[in-house]
Design a protein around this motif. Sequence first.
Motif, PDB file in Angstrom:
ATOM      1  N   GLY A 196      49.894  56.017  43.605  1.00 41.20           N
ATOM      2  CA  GLY A 196      50.151  55.942  45.038  1.00 41.20           C
ATOM      3  C   GLY A 196      48.839  55.604  45.723  1.00 41.20           C
ATOM      4  N   ALA A 197      48.677  54.363  46.145  1.00 40.69           N
ATOM      5  CA  ALA A 197      47.398  53.909  46.690  1.00 40.69           C
ATOM      6  C   ALA A 197      47.092  54.584  48.028  1.00 40.69           C
ATOM      7  N   LEU A 198      45.895  55.075  48.151  1.00 38.56           N
ATOM      8  CA  LEU A 198      45.436  55.684  49.395  1.00 38.56           C
ATOM      9  C   LEU A 198      44.821  54.617  50.300  1.00 38.56           C
ATOM     10  N   PRO A 199      44.640  54.917  51.579  1.00 39.56           N
ATOM     11  CA  PRO A 199      43.922  53.967  52.441  1.00 39.56           C
ATOM     12  C   PRO A 199      42.564  53.615  51.836  1.00 39.56           C
ATOM     13  N   GLY A 200      42.217  52.335  51.921  1.00 40.93           N
ATOM     14  CA  GLY A 200      40.953  51.877  51.373  1.00 40.93           C
ATOM     15  C   GLY A 200      40.995  51.480  49.918  1.00 40.93           C
ATOM     16  N   HIS A 201      42.159  51.588  49.275  1.00 42.93           N
ATOM     17  CA  HIS A 201      42.276  51.299  47.846  1.00 42.93           C
ATOM     18  C   HIS A 201      42.619  49.840  47.548  1.00 42.93           C
ATOM     19  N   TYR A 202      42.780  49.015  48.583  1.00 39.22           N
ATOM     20  CA  TYR A 202      43.139  47.620  48.335  1.00 39.22           C
ATOM     21  C   TYR A 202      42.111  46.939  47.437  1.00 39.22           C
ATOM     22  N   ARG A 203      40.830  47.149  47.707  1.00 38.96           N
ATOM     23  CA  ARG A 203      39.789  46.507  46.902  1.00 38.96           C
ATOM     24  C   ARG A 203      39.868  46.947  45.442  1.00 38.96           C
ATOM     25  N   TYR A 204      40.145  48.228  45.215  1.00 35.59           N
ATOM     26  CA  TYR A 204      40.280  48.725  43.849  1.00 35.59           C
ATOM     27  C   TYR A 204      41.451  48.025  43.150  1.00 35.59           C
ATOM     28  N   ASN A 205      42.580  47.942  43.859  1.00 34.06           N
ATOM     29  CA  ASN A 205      43.748  47.297  43.270  1.00 34.06           C
ATOM     30  C   ASN A 205      43.459  45.825  42.957  1.00 34.06           C
ATOM     31  N   HIS A 206      42.734  45.179  43.849  1.00 31.24           N
ATOM     32  CA  HIS A 206      42.376  43.770  43.648  1.00 31.24           C
ATOM     33  C   HIS A 206      41.541  43.606  42.375  1.00 31.24           C
ATOM     34  N   ARG A 207      40.579  44.490  42.169  1.00 26.62           N
ATOM     35  CA  ARG A 207      39.735  44.409  40.968  1.00 26.62           C
ATOM     36  C   ARG A 207      40.564  44.544  39.698  1.00 26.62           C
ATOM     37  N   MET A 208      41.492  45.504  39.696  1.00 30.84           N
ATOM     38  CA  MET A 208      42.300  45.739  38.500  1.00 30.84           C
ATOM     39  C   MET A 208      43.287  44.601  38.273  1.00 30.84           C
ATOM     40  N   GLY A 231      50.981  28.573  34.540  1.00 31.63           N
ATOM     41  CA  GLY A 231      51.127  30.016  34.611  1.00 31.63           C
ATOM     42  C   GLY A 231      50.362  30.640  35.755  1.00 31.63           C
ATOM     43  N   PRO A 232      50.328  31.977  35.787  1.00 30.74           N
ATOM     44  CA  PRO A 232      49.645  32.672  36.886  1.00 30.74           C
ATOM     45  C   PRO A 232      48.161  32.356  36.962  1.00 30.74           C
ATOM     46  N   GLY A 233      47.524  32.106  35.818  1.00 31.47           N
ATOM     47  CA  GLY A 233      46.102  31.792  35.838  1.00 31.47           C
ATOM     48  C   GLY A 233      45.788  30.472  36.507  1.00 31.47           C
ATOM     49  N   GLU A 234      46.701  29.507  36.402  1.00 36.04           N
ATOM     50  CA  GLU A 234      46.507  28.232  37.088  1.00 36.04           C
ATOM     51  C   GLU A 234      46.668  28.390  38.600  1.00 36.04           C
ATOM     52  N   ALA A 235      47.581  29.272  39.012  1.00 34.09           N
ATOM     53  CA  ALA A 235      47.859  29.448  40.444  1.00 34.09           C
ATOM     54  C   ALA A 235      46.877  30.380  41.134  1.00 34.09           C
ATOM     55  N   TYR A 236      46.255  31.274  40.384  1.00 34.28           N
ATOM     56  CA  TYR A 236      45.463  32.360  40.979  1.00 34.28           C
ATOM     57  C   TYR A 236      44.338  31.867  41.889  1.00 34.28           C
ATOM     58  N   PRO A 237      43.564  30.848  41.505  1.00 36.46           N
ATOM     59  CA  PRO A 237      42.470  30.431  42.402  1.00 36.46           C
ATOM     60  C   PRO A 237      42.950  29.947  43.768  1.00 36.46           C
ATOM     61  N   GLN A 238      44.164  29.424  43.834  1.00 36.68           N
ATOM     62  CA  GLN A 238      44.662  28.898  45.098  1.00 36.68           C
ATOM     63  C   GLN A 238      45.407  29.946  45.932  1.00 36.68           C
ATOM     64  N   ILE A 239      46.191  30.794  45.287  1.00 34.34           N
ATOM     65  CA  ILE A 239      47.052  31.705  46.054  1.00 34.34           C
ATOM     66  C   ILE A 239      46.838  33.158  45.665  1.00 34.34           C
ATOM     67  N   GLY A 240      45.689  33.470  45.060  1.00 34.49           N
ATOM     68  CA  GLY A 240      45.392  34.849  44.676  1.00 34.49           C
ATOM     69  C   GLY A 240      45.242  35.757  45.884  1.00 34.49           C
ATOM     70  N   PRO A 241      45.150  37.063  45.664  1.00 36.98           N
ATOM     71  CA  PRO A 241      45.061  38.022  46.765  1.00 36.98           C
ATOM     72  C   PRO A 241      43.834  37.798  47.642  1.00 36.98           C
ATOM     73  N   LEU A 242      43.983  38.144  48.900  1.00 36.57           N
ATOM     74  CA  LEU A 242      42.874  38.079  49.850  1.00 36.57           C
ATOM     75  C   LEU A 242      41.729  38.970  49.366  1.00 36.57           C
ATOM     76  N   ALA A 243      40.508  38.455  49.409  1.00 42.36           N
ATOM     77  CA  ALA A 243      39.334  39.236  49.024  1.00 42.36           C
ATOM     78  C   ALA A 243      38.707  39.844  50.275  1.00 42.36           C
ATOM     79  N   LEU A 244      38.754  41.163  50.384  1.00 39.61           N
ATOM     80  CA  LEU A 244      38.095  41.841  51.498  1.00 39.61           C
ATOM     81  C   LEU A 244      36.606  41.983  51.200  1.00 39.61           C
ATOM     82  N   PRO A 245      35.767  41.959  52.209  1.00 40.19           N
ATOM     83  CA  PRO A 245      34.322  42.124  51.965  1.00 40.19           C
ATOM     84  C   PRO A 245      34.024  43.482  51.347  1.00 40.19           C
ATOM     85  N   GLU A 246      33.070  43.483  50.413  1.00 32.56           N
ATOM     86  CA  GLU A 246      32.713  44.741  49.743  1.00 32.56           C
ATOM     87  C   GLU A 246      31.733  45.541  50.605  1.00 32.56           C
TER      88      GLU A 246
END
Length: 553
Positions: free
Chosen positions: A468-480, A538-553
């Motif tokens: 259950g992701a807590l507030p602020g966990h988006y960056r963690y989820n993105h990394r995984m 596959g997903p690896g071909e699409a990821y650079p174009q439509i991957g998740p938004l990267a929030l600043p660290e």
Amino acid sequence: MQKPVTIFGPDFPFAYDDWLAHPAGLGVLPAERLGTEVAIVGAGMAGLTAAYELMKLGVKPVVYEASRLGGRLRSQPFEGGQGVVAELGGMRFPASSRAFWHYVDLLGLRSQPFPNPLTPAAGCTVVDLAGQTHWARSLDDLPPLFREVAEAWGQALEGGAGFSGLQQALRERDVPRLKALWDQLVPLWDDRTFYDFVAQSPAFAVLSFRHREVFGQVGFGTGGWDSDFPNSMLEILRVVLTGCDEDQHLIEGGVQQVPEGLWQHAPAQMAHWPAGTTLARLHGGAPRAGVEALKRAPSGHIAVTDTWGVTREHAAVLVTCQSWLLTTQIDCEESLFSQPLWMALDRTRYMQSSKTFVMVDRPFWKDLRPDGPQQGWPQMGMTLTDRLTRGTYFFDNGPDRPAAICLSYAWMSDALKMLPHSTEKRVELALSALQKIYPDVDIRSHIIGDPISVSWEADPHFLGAFKGALPGHYRYNHRMYGHFMQDALPAAERGIFLAGDDISWTPAWVEGAVQTALNAVWGVVHHLGGACHAANPGPGEAYPQIGPLALPE
């Protein structure tokens, strides 16, 4: 005709169902890599999905499992129950889970609507809050307060998230529009809780605290959601946006048949292996023991040591167990992951969950009441309450056949109340609570066999039910989630992949396990020098174009 809602993103809107269905298949390996051993840690839905698809591509999956096939898709039979099962883990599966249903259909399994509150499958719903009991077949049968809550929730979603436009973009699989709308919401809602969204929305602000309390206890779709109030609002938005909370089904005979079926199923077409090959045959009938250690071998491969002390080297490893086990159960060499990724894995927050089931002689709850205020209604209905049981569900296997009752399905603090108690004590507590709601129904007289219960947080192989992701966990989820894209990683961190619903953007839903497993399949194939067919990227071909938004660290 309006297109259906599916779990298509929104963070990474890639069509996994189309990728799976394409006649070209998921990819091809170099001839010299056929038969390569790849370790799969965990035989749940993620592990067996990946193992099955890798086997089709000519890889030799080596599955390690510390407990049993199926993971949290655990259908425990009642002794002598003629096929009656207790669904201890996942038990309701939304129609929007298209990649998961691909495998259900492949195996020829049957399903039926899940008896959620206020659905025809439930027969009737009984809402018991603050000592008042209401009987209903639809929302119109409940007092006006409940409709006010439902309408306020819809208005809050529309006003706070532009819900209808967002969901229409998802229905249409309009990737640019969906990404534009979703990526605007990510920085707005990652740092805010579900409760904050509700309490601060204009739709709820004009209502009473009682409305918010009822919303938490009874909720929407599948029942009360107050246990999720501390979670990030982004997580809740994903659930309702992708239809996870509606049009849900159960698998007849138990959902554990899906991972078990993949273990035994011989694909019609596959590379390298002879016709009739299955995962079970490749393993001599059973997976290897659980994993004790993961290390980088001098050869550059990854050494996997099992609980019997046997070490084997593998060209790649896919880890599908819950992430906490990498620090509590498995001696995992620290250099296999970056420190930012370790932070994400360690900060994963698991929610508690408990269930208590009994088997009964027949579906007696369907007997109609002969008199009284509810004359003509069933003896009992799907029950939502603020008492210890929280949610009670009834599972019918046919007239005059044994049936099952989930006396209690609870989360977080309500689940922790059950943790110290034996199964028998849990049944007693549940029966006592239900007796206050149904004083004229003798449930005890119908119970047969031994009861079954589970507390996932007490199982050393799980340590919790789901993330259950807590507030602020988006960056963690993105990394995984993005870890399967490894070209930019140092060599010391390549070749080990992650999958499972806790790696996904949709924790607690099996579709997240399937989709991350398919990401890992792409990653392993790429790591071994293989590639997708040009007609079916596959997903690896699409990821650079439509991957998740990267929030600043």
